[in-house]
Design an enzyme around this catalytic site. Structure first.
Site, mmCIF file in Angstrom:
data_model
loop_
_atom_site.group_PDB
_atom_site.id
_atom_site.type_symbol
_atom_site.label_atom_id
_atom_site.label_comp_id
_atom_site.label_asym_id
_atom_site.label_seq_id
_atom_site.Cartn_x
_atom_site.Cartn_y
_atom_site.Cartn_z
ATOM 1 N N GLU A 60 0.814 -1.215 0.000
ATOM 2 C CA GLU A 60 0.000 0.000 0.000
ATOM 3 C C GLU A 60 0.849 1.267 0.000
ATOM 4 O OE1 GLU A 60 -2.533 -3.262 0.683
ATOM 5 O OE2 GLU A 60 -0.741 -2.692 1.826
ATOM 6 N N HIS A 129 -10.905 -6.248 7.899
ATOM 7 C CA HIS A 129 -11.638 -5.958 6.667
ATOM 8 C C HIS A 129 -12.917 -5.174 6.935
ATOM 9 C CE1 HIS A 129 -9.207 -9.529 5.749
ATOM 10 N NE2 HIS A 129 -9.223 -9.138 4.497
#
Length: 338
Positions: A60, A129
């Site tokens: 990321e 998540h």
């Protein structure tokens, strides 16, 4: 008008902008050939080629860093972080580079980058998540933070974000990806997967950044909400027969303070609603602003309804979410206060 889910509306926004401007590029983990884990980018690589829509390594920080570099040199990257929970390794890039580059360079450079992220729970994704990290972005000067609640807004807001010359955090509630959500816990497990569609104009249009939407007008109490919680607010007001004015903030930063103040001065009461944990959540800022600007009009304390102050509880996520019962209790308490 076409009828689209939020996924389709988001994909259409990127398609429209990629067709209009060759500097718009889309990349992230699995967004190319696979079309994204939620299929938001499906078909874009096939249509525009691997140089305009491409996959990135599972890194990321590198994804965001590369996007910032591209943005400062003329591209308009619309990148995807697969889940908002994964953005933390890139947080330094966002805060120290993207948010500050305009000021650090005395206006010589800007970072017209959009960072798209699915946010919130509702898919039994567990602790990594399902989080709602919007508050860590609204704390940063130089960023804009948007959260749509329906397909129409999702497309128009994303086009506006891509066209904006500053970095935009674009958070997409996963529970709304495939259609409107009725707000009821008993239906929540299945309703997120229904392919219910909303009316969305074809082609190019924008929804202004920094402008809230008054979803329902009312006189009893103002409810400030965004994303999935807009539908929870509607369900709670309906179930408790409360004439609530429900404001979908849409843009957390910049914030439409005028719409908030005008509503609370009219109703004299306010409940703030969000899915993220209570302590230091964005609701604290909203509460402070309402108290500051509407003090003489308030007939009751401003109440917040939010997630628990715990690590995200996988097995109990439907109790963790503010639901109509919990919101209804807060509404009654505020409305009945003397």
């Amino acid at each position: 008008m076409a009828r689209m889910t939020m996924i389709e509306a988001i994909r259409d926004a990127m398609d429209v902008k990629m067709g209009m401007d060759e500097d718009v590029v889309v990349f992230g983990e699995d967004v190319g050939y696979f079309g994204g884990v939620f299929r938001c980018t499906q078909g874009l690589q096939e249509k525009y080629g691997r140089h305009r829509c491409f996959d990135a390594p599972i890194n990321e920080s590198a994804i965001v860093g590369a996007g910032i570099g591209m943005a400062t040199y003329g591209k308009r990257p619309c990148i995807e972080i697969q889940f908002a929970d994964y953005v933390l390794p890139a947080y330094d890039q966002i805060v120290s580079e993207a948010a500050r580059i305009r000021h650090r360079s005395n206006g010589q450079f800007t970072a017209p980058i959009v960072i798209r992220m699915p946010t919130g729970g509702g898919i039994f994704g567990g602790q990594t998540h399902s989080q709602s990290p919007e508050a860590i972005f609204t704390h940063v000067s130089g960023l804009k933070t948007l959260i749509p609640s329906n397909p129409y807004d999702a497309k128009g807001m994303l086009i506006a974000a891509i066209e904006d010359d500053d970095p935009v955090i674009f958070l997409e509630p996963k529970r709304l990806y495939n259609g409107p959500f009725d707000g009821h816990h008993e239906n929540a497990v299945t309703s997120w997967a229904k392919h219910e569609k909303g009316e969305v104009p074809e082609g190019h249009y924008t929804v202004p950044i920094g402008k809230a939407n008054v979803v329902e007008t009312g006189m009893d109490v103002t409810i400030l909400a965004y994303g999935t919680m807009v539908y929870v607010a509607q369900a709670a007001a309906r179930e408790n027969n409360i004439d609530a004015e429900i404001i979908d903030l849409r843009s957390l930063l910049p914030l439409d303070l005028d719409t908030i103040v005008n509503s609370v001065q009219k109703t004299g009461r306010c409940v703030v609603l969000h899915e993220a944990t209570l302590t230091s959540g964005f609701g604290a800022e909203l509460t402070a602003l309402v108290q500051q600007h509407c003090f003489k009009h308030l007939e009751a304390p401003v109440l917040r309804v939010a997630g628990w102050d715990t690590p995200y509880p996988h097995a109990q996520e439907w109790h963790y979410f503010p639901g109509p019962k919990r919101v209804g209790k807060a509404l009654k308490r505020v409305v009945e206060a003397q």
